[in-house]
Structures are given as C-alpha cells and as structure tokens.
Scaffold this motif. Structure first.
Motif, short mmCIF file in Angstrom:
data_model
loop_
_atom_site.label_atom_id
_atom_site.label_comp_id
_atom_site.label_asym_id
_atom_site.label_seq_id
_atom_site.Cartn_x
_atom_site.Cartn_y
_atom_site.Cartn_z
N GLY A 171 0.47 -33.35 -16.88
CA GLY A 171 1.27 -33.40 -15.65
C GLY A 171 0.86 -34.59 -14.79
O GLY A 171 1.70 -35.27 -14.21
N ASN A 172 -0.45 -34.85 -14.72
CA ASN A 172 -0.93 -36.02 -13.98
C ASN A 172 -0.44 -37.31 -14.62
O ASN A 172 -0.06 -38.25 -13.92
CB ASN A 172 -2.46 -36.02 -13.94
CG ASN A 172 -3.03 -34.91 -13.10
OD1 ASN A 172 -2.94 -33.75 -13.46
ND2 ASN A 172 -3.63 -35.26 -11.98
N TRP B 296 -0.65 -37.22 -26.47
CA TRP B 296 -1.79 -36.32 -26.38
C TRP B 296 -1.88 -35.49 -27.66
O TRP B 296 -0.92 -35.46 -28.46
CB TRP B 296 -1.68 -35.41 -25.15
CG TRP B 296 -0.53 -34.44 -25.19
CD1 TRP B 296 -0.56 -33.13 -25.62
CD2 TRP B 296 0.82 -34.69 -24.78
NE1 TRP B 296 0.68 -32.56 -25.50
CE2 TRP B 296 1.55 -33.49 -24.99
CE3 TRP B 296 1.49 -35.79 -24.25
CZ2 TRP B 296 2.91 -33.38 -24.69
CZ3 TRP B 296 2.84 -35.70 -23.96
CH2 TRP B 296 3.54 -34.50 -24.17
N THR B 297 -3.00 -34.86 -27.87
CA THR B 297 -3.19 -34.02 -29.04
C THR B 297 -3.05 -32.55 -28.65
O THR B 297 -3.23 -32.18 -27.48
CB THR B 297 -4.58 -34.25 -29.67
OG1 THR B 297 -5.59 -33.98 -28.68
CG2 THR B 297 -4.73 -35.68 -30.14
N ASP B 298 -2.71 -31.71 -29.62
CA ASP B 298 -2.58 -30.28 -29.37
C ASP B 298 -3.87 -29.72 -28.78
O ASP B 298 -4.97 -30.00 -29.29
CB ASP B 298 -2.25 -29.53 -30.67
CG ASP B 298 -0.85 -29.83 -31.17
OD1 ASP B 298 0.01 -30.16 -30.34
OD2 ASP B 298 -0.63 -29.74 -32.39
N GLY B 299 -3.73 -28.95 -27.70
CA GLY B 299 -4.89 -28.35 -27.07
C GLY B 299 -5.57 -29.24 -26.05
O GLY B 299 -6.46 -28.80 -25.33
N ASP B 300 -5.15 -30.50 -25.98
CA ASP B 300 -5.75 -31.43 -25.02
C ASP B 300 -4.67 -31.86 -24.02
O ASP B 300 -4.33 -33.04 -23.89
CB ASP B 300 -6.30 -32.65 -25.77
CG ASP B 300 -7.10 -33.58 -24.86
OD1 ASP B 300 -7.58 -33.12 -23.81
OD2 ASP B 300 -7.23 -34.78 -25.20
N LEU C 212 6.23 -34.69 -31.11
CA LEU C 212 5.34 -35.84 -31.20
C LEU C 212 4.28 -35.87 -30.10
O LEU C 212 3.43 -36.77 -30.09
CB LEU C 212 6.15 -37.13 -31.16
CG LEU C 212 7.13 -37.36 -32.32
CD1 LEU C 212 7.88 -38.68 -32.13
CD2 LEU C 212 6.39 -37.36 -33.66
N ASN C 213 4.34 -34.92 -29.17
CA ASN C 213 3.38 -34.91 -28.06
C ASN C 213 3.34 -36.29 -27.38
O ASN C 213 2.26 -36.85 -27.14
CB ASN C 213 1.98 -34.53 -28.54
CG ASN C 213 1.88 -33.07 -28.89
OD1 ASN C 213 2.83 -32.32 -28.77
ND2 ASN C 213 0.71 -32.65 -29.34
N THR C 214 4.51 -36.80 -27.07
CA THR C 214 4.62 -38.14 -26.49
C THR C 214 5.67 -38.14 -25.39
O THR C 214 6.73 -37.52 -25.54
CB THR C 214 5.02 -39.17 -27.58
OG1 THR C 214 4.03 -39.17 -28.60
CG2 THR C 214 5.13 -40.57 -26.99
#
Length: 259
Positions: free
Chosen positions: A236-237, A227-231, A163-165
């Motif tokens: 880390g921040n 976040w989206t794939d590639g972004d 889920l990029n979460t």
C-alpha cells in the motif's frame, strides 16, 4: 495501546470516525494531537494543538468514545483516508478526478501534501480496498462470500494480480501547473506502443478493441514495483509512492488513453 509517540490527525478523524468534524484553521487537516505514553482520550485532549478544541472536533460530545475507538485500531491506514473518499480514488486511478482535471492544482493537491508532510513517511498504508465495492466484487466473481474484498477492478489482489506487479503511467508532466516535468527529474524514459482496451473496461467502458501509439506523440513516465508472496506488508505504501505522491509532489497526472 502503548506507544513511544502517537500522532492523531484530522485526516484519520474525518475519514475513519464519521462523527468528527473540523470548524477552524487550528483544527485543519494535519496532526491535531501528538503525545507519548498511552493512546487515550486524556492524552489526546491534553496535547491538542493550540487553538484546537475537543468541542470543535466532536460537536456531538462523544470525543471520549471516538478517540478510544481510534486508539484501539492496530492496523494500517486505509488508502481512502489520504484523499478522503472512494469516488476520488476511483476517478483518480481511472485517469480523472478534480486532482487531475481541476482548475487549481495546488488547492486540489493540498490534502495529499498535508498527509505527506505529517504521515506519509511514517505510516503503514493498506492496499486500496473499499467497502463500496464489496458487494459488486462478489457479484462479478472478483471476490467470494468466504473471502470478500473491495479491491478496485484493475487492482484486485484476489482475482487479477498473478504477477504481483503494479505500475502507474503518467502522460501529463505538470508543466502547466509550474512543475518541473519528466525530463528535469530524469523520468522521460517510457515509450508506450499498444494497449488492449478490454483489459481496462471498467475504466474506459469499452468491451473490446485496442489502441496503437506510433512514434512519440507525448512524453510518458511509467513507474512500478513487484513483490513476492507473503511479503506484501508495504505494498500500500509503494502504491501511494508511485501514484498520489508523484502527483502531489511532482505534478504527474493523467494516464495512457483507454487504460
């Protein structure tokens, strides 16, 4: 490597360059050299903070080699450099560690606060990734020999983050450490109802089970990002922002039981 402004801190020297040490208050954690122009040994030594010497930082006499090594690094700061060790990060993300359970919060949070003051808002931070976990992750199917990683089990970008979460939940608002608490910051907005314990087995060591939290046993604050794939350059921040920064600056600690 040319730079308009270079800051080399003892956090980086101690964590990234194993031979560097500190022996005086002048060479304590924080920026030890700030300069413009080339990142070089000569510029580093010429701009050491007052009272801090190359001999104290590099008692083995290898300062030139060490500084050149760190100047050659063109990448993000490793997450482990903030607290200093993998074990501190591992225990913190499992809801424990001296930062959470220690007897002197200001002392335990001091290193993170120095990082925040000197580098927290001006440094790209990598997603947590630890050499100590690379072999284990491959063995457990959380990485491959072709695509190795040292991600923590509950933060594995390769095997478990479809889920990029990411989200952190805190259940201790820091009142006992003279912090303002969730309500004062408008952060008492989360109601946790249920948790599947097997989803966190590497933190709670429970193979199967669940927990239910009826009513409002305690205040909880959850904060996260997606976040989206590639972004993903700054994830880390963002992880630092929702985790260690909240703990060091607001006193938020501990997690949902079993998570």
């Amino acid at each position: 490597r040319n730079s308009t402004m270079t800051k080399i801190s003892n956090i980086a020297l101690v964590a990234f360059l194993a031979g560097a040490t500190r022996t005086s208050a002048e060479c304590a954690d924080g920026v030890v050299s700030t300069f413009t122009g080339d990142c070089s040994h000569a510029n580093f030594v010429a701009n050491l903070v007052g009272g801090c010497t190359e001999a104290e930082l590099f008692p083995d006499g290898d300062g030139a080699t060490r500084v050149e090594e760190i100047c050659e690094v063109d990448g993000p700061l490793q997450f482990v450099e903030i607290q200093g060790t993998y074990q501190k990060d591992r225990r913190y993300f499992a809801g424990g560690s001296s930062l959470v359970d220690g007897g002197d919060f200001d002392l335990d949070a001091a290193r993170i606060r120095r990082f925040e003051a000197n580098l927290g808002s001006s440094t790209i931070i990598a997603w947590p990734n630890y050499a100590a976990r690379t072999g284990y992750n491959e063995q457990e199917g959380l990485a491959t020999a072709e695509m190795p990683n040292g991600y923590p089990a509950n933060m594995n970008l390769y095997a478990g983050c479809e889920l990029n979460t990411a989200m952190c939940c805190f259940t201790d608002e820091g009142i006992d450490d003279d912090c303002d608490g969730f309500a004062a910051s408008g952060d008492d907005t989360t109601d946790v109802c249920h948790h599947e314990l097997e989803l966190s087995r590497e933190s709670n060591f429970i193979e199967e089970g669940w927990s239910v939290f009826p009513g409002s046993e305690t205040a909880t604050h959850c904060v996260g990002f997606t976040w989206t794939d590639g972004d993903d350059e700054l994830i880390g921040n963002m992880m630092y922002d929702i985790s260690l920064r909240n703990t060091a600056q607001k006193g938020y600690k501990k997690g949902i039981p079993g998570a």
